[in-house]
Design a protein around this motif. Sequence first.
Motif, PDB file in Angstrom:
ATOM      1  N   ARG A  85      -0.610  13.799  -0.430  1.00  0.00           N
ATOM      2  CA  ARG A  85      -0.115  13.887  -1.809  1.00  0.00           C
ATOM      3  C   ARG A  85       0.843  12.750  -2.152  1.00  0.00           C
ATOM      4  NH1 ARG A  85       1.173  20.389  -2.001  1.00  0.00           N
ATOM      5  NH2 ARG A  85      -0.999  21.095  -2.103  1.00  0.00           N
ATOM      6  N   MET A  86       1.234  11.960  -1.161  1.00  0.00           N
ATOM      7  CA  MET A  86       2.195  10.889  -1.381  1.00  0.00           C
ATOM      8  C   MET A  86       1.533   9.519  -1.506  1.00  0.00           C
ATOM      9  SD  MET A  86       5.117  12.080   1.344  1.00  0.00           S
ATOM     10  CE  MET A  86       6.129  10.623   1.084  1.00  0.00           C
ATOM     11  N   THR A  87       0.222   9.470  -1.362  1.00  0.00           N
ATOM     12  CA  THR A  87      -0.481   8.196  -1.445  1.00  0.00           C
ATOM     13  C   THR A  87      -1.851   8.424  -2.059  1.00  0.00           C
ATOM     14  OG1 THR A  87      -1.143   6.225  -0.200  1.00  0.00           O
ATOM     15  CG2 THR A  87      -1.493   8.353   0.866  1.00  0.00           C
ATOM     16  N   TYR A  88      -2.591   7.336  -2.271  1.00  0.00           N
ATOM     17  CA  TYR A  88      -3.941   7.459  -2.803  1.00  0.00           C
ATOM     18  C   TYR A  88      -4.838   8.196  -1.818  1.00  0.00           C
ATOM     19  CZ  TYR A  88      -2.818   3.844  -6.292  1.00  0.00           C
ATOM     20  OH  TYR A  88      -2.278   3.128  -7.314  1.00  0.00           O
ATOM     21  N   ILE A  89      -5.843   8.906  -2.346  1.00  0.00           N
ATOM     22  CA  ILE A  89      -6.816   9.564  -1.480  1.00  0.00           C
ATOM     23  C   ILE A  89      -7.489   8.534  -0.581  1.00  0.00           C
ATOM     24  CG2 ILE A  89      -9.037  10.780  -1.437  1.00  0.00           C
ATOM     25  CD1 ILE A  89      -8.176  12.347  -3.835  1.00  0.00           C
ATOM     26  N   LEU A  94      -8.503   6.611   4.686  1.00  0.00           N
ATOM     27  CA  LEU A  94      -8.626   5.418   5.516  1.00  0.00           C
ATOM     28  C   LEU A  94      -7.750   5.521   6.756  1.00  0.00           C
ATOM     29  CD1 LEU A  94      -9.622   2.482   5.895  1.00  0.00           C
ATOM     30  CD2 LEU A  94      -7.616   1.767   4.603  1.00  0.00           C
ATOM     31  N   ILE A  95      -6.507   5.924   6.591  1.00  0.00           N
ATOM     32  CA  ILE A  95      -5.575   5.978   7.715  1.00  0.00           C
ATOM     33  C   ILE A  95      -6.010   7.022   8.737  1.00  0.00           C
ATOM     34  CG2 ILE A  95      -3.200   6.519   8.379  1.00  0.00           C
ATOM     35  CD1 ILE A  95      -2.347   5.328   5.654  1.00  0.00           C
ATOM     36  N   ASN A 136     -10.993  -3.233   0.199  1.00  0.00           N
ATOM     37  CA  ASN A 136     -11.332  -2.876  -1.177  1.00  0.00           C
ATOM     38  C   ASN A 136     -10.388  -1.843  -1.783  1.00  0.00           C
ATOM     39  OD1 ASN A 136     -13.466  -2.880  -3.425  1.00  0.00           O
ATOM     40  ND2 ASN A 136     -13.286  -0.702  -2.952  1.00  0.00           N
ATOM     41  N   ALA A 137      -9.886  -0.901  -0.940  1.00  0.00           N
ATOM     42  CA  ALA A 137      -9.214   0.256  -1.519  1.00  0.00           C
ATOM     43  C   ALA A 137      -7.771   0.469  -1.082  1.00  0.00           C
ATOM     44  CB  ALA A 137     -10.009   1.529  -1.201  1.00  0.00           C
ATOM     45  N   PHE A 138      -7.337  -0.135   0.026  1.00  0.00           N
ATOM     46  CA  PHE A 138      -6.024   0.203   0.553  1.00  0.00           C
ATOM     47  C   PHE A 138      -4.912  -0.376  -0.315  1.00  0.00           C
ATOM     48  CE2 PHE A 138      -2.489  -0.252   3.635  1.00  0.00           C
ATOM     49  CZ  PHE A 138      -2.351   1.086   3.941  1.00  0.00           C
ATOM     50  N   SER A 139      -3.944   0.456  -0.617  1.00  0.00           N
ATOM     51  CA  SER A 139      -2.828   0.033  -1.462  1.00  0.00           C
ATOM     52  C   SER A 139      -1.591  -0.218  -0.622  1.00  0.00           C
ATOM     53  CB  SER A 139      -2.516   1.117  -2.496  1.00  0.00           C
ATOM     54  OG  SER A 139      -1.307   0.820  -3.179  1.00  0.00           O
ATOM     55  N   ILE A 140      -0.942  -1.319  -0.858  1.00  0.00           N
ATOM     56  CA  ILE A 140       0.321  -1.601  -0.183  1.00  0.00           C
ATOM     57  C   ILE A 140       1.481  -1.497  -1.177  1.00  0.00           C
ATOM     58  CG2 ILE A 140      -0.669  -3.031   1.630  1.00  0.00           C
ATOM     59  CD1 ILE A 140       0.088  -5.501   0.022  1.00  0.00           C
ATOM     60  N   TRP A 146       5.872   5.458   2.150  1.00  0.00           N
ATOM     61  CA  TRP A 146       6.174   6.619   2.984  1.00  0.00           C
ATOM     62  C   TRP A 146       4.960   7.518   3.145  1.00  0.00           C
ATOM     63  CZ3 TRP A 146       9.660   6.856   6.419  1.00  0.00           C
ATOM     64  CH2 TRP A 146      10.893   6.202   6.256  1.00  0.00           C
ATOM     65  N   GLY A 147       4.151   7.628   2.103  1.00  0.00           N
ATOM     66  CA  GLY A 147       2.926   8.409   2.217  1.00  0.00           C
ATOM     67  C   GLY A 147       1.991   7.827   3.261  1.00  0.00           C
TER      68      GLY A 147
END
Length: 292
Positions: A85-89, A94-95, A136-140, A146-147
């Motif tokens: 809930r703290m980051t993108y799906i 991915l993680i 393509n999708a990972f957000s920094i 923290w998410g």
Amino acid sequence: MYRFLLLLSGVVFCSTSVIIIRSSSLEPSLVATYRLIFAVALLSPMFFLSWKKHRNWARPKVFLRCIPPALLLAIHFISWAWGARMTYIANASLIINLTPAVMPFLAYFLIREQVTRREIAGTAVAMTGVALMAWNAFSIDPSYLWGNIVCFGSMITFAAYLAFARINKDFPSIWLYIVPINALAAIICLIYSFFALESISIDSWEEAGWMLAMAVLPTILGHVTLNRSLRYFTAQTFAVVNLHQFVSAGIMGWLIFSDVPPNIFFLAAALCIGGAVIVIRETARIRKANSA
């Protein structure tokens, strides 16, 4: 083939977790608590039947071996619901799919299980697919830092929890292993929720329905199947096949929510499938050589 399909079905059921978590508004620790309580309630008849059958084996001392994986499972469930809930799906999925990167080390240090060159090659092919999705999708974005960190820690505890399934594969019944683990993890999550939250109740039938879905789909049909599969597959083989969670989650999002995946998704999925085929064929070769 049957065992591979069993493993793959477990991956598909586990991939429903992030969708249900995002649909629920319960606190992360309550999501973990109630999915486990419902799962234990549904599986308890299977446990007592197995205990009756293996009563001479199922002594209290044996169940002490369930404590470490139960603690890891509780931490994983709470941190996964929190981090998702703290980051993108896309980031969360991915993680959690980075498990193959740490599984060789856990498998070696915990169970002294070696990884062959072909398994490494198959893992590299599959991880290339994950890397493409990352590009393509990972957000920094700093607001999601923290998410991402929480999801990474959750991935580590998940990998360690699965490694214990290889250590404890001598349990005569999967129910004698998985039900005590879920029960202990439920107690841990409940105690944490009691002290950390103002209320531990479910405030609507809709939320109860989501928790029942969490218990049936990713917990019972997912985790039970994965733990059973680890009796037959090496930890690394399992980890590579488990990469397909993002593939099945993407397909379900497409079919259910009309969330059309990017074109790179299909190339990444093909690479993951190709890597899994390499690793599974190597596992079959090793099994055949050992039985010769």
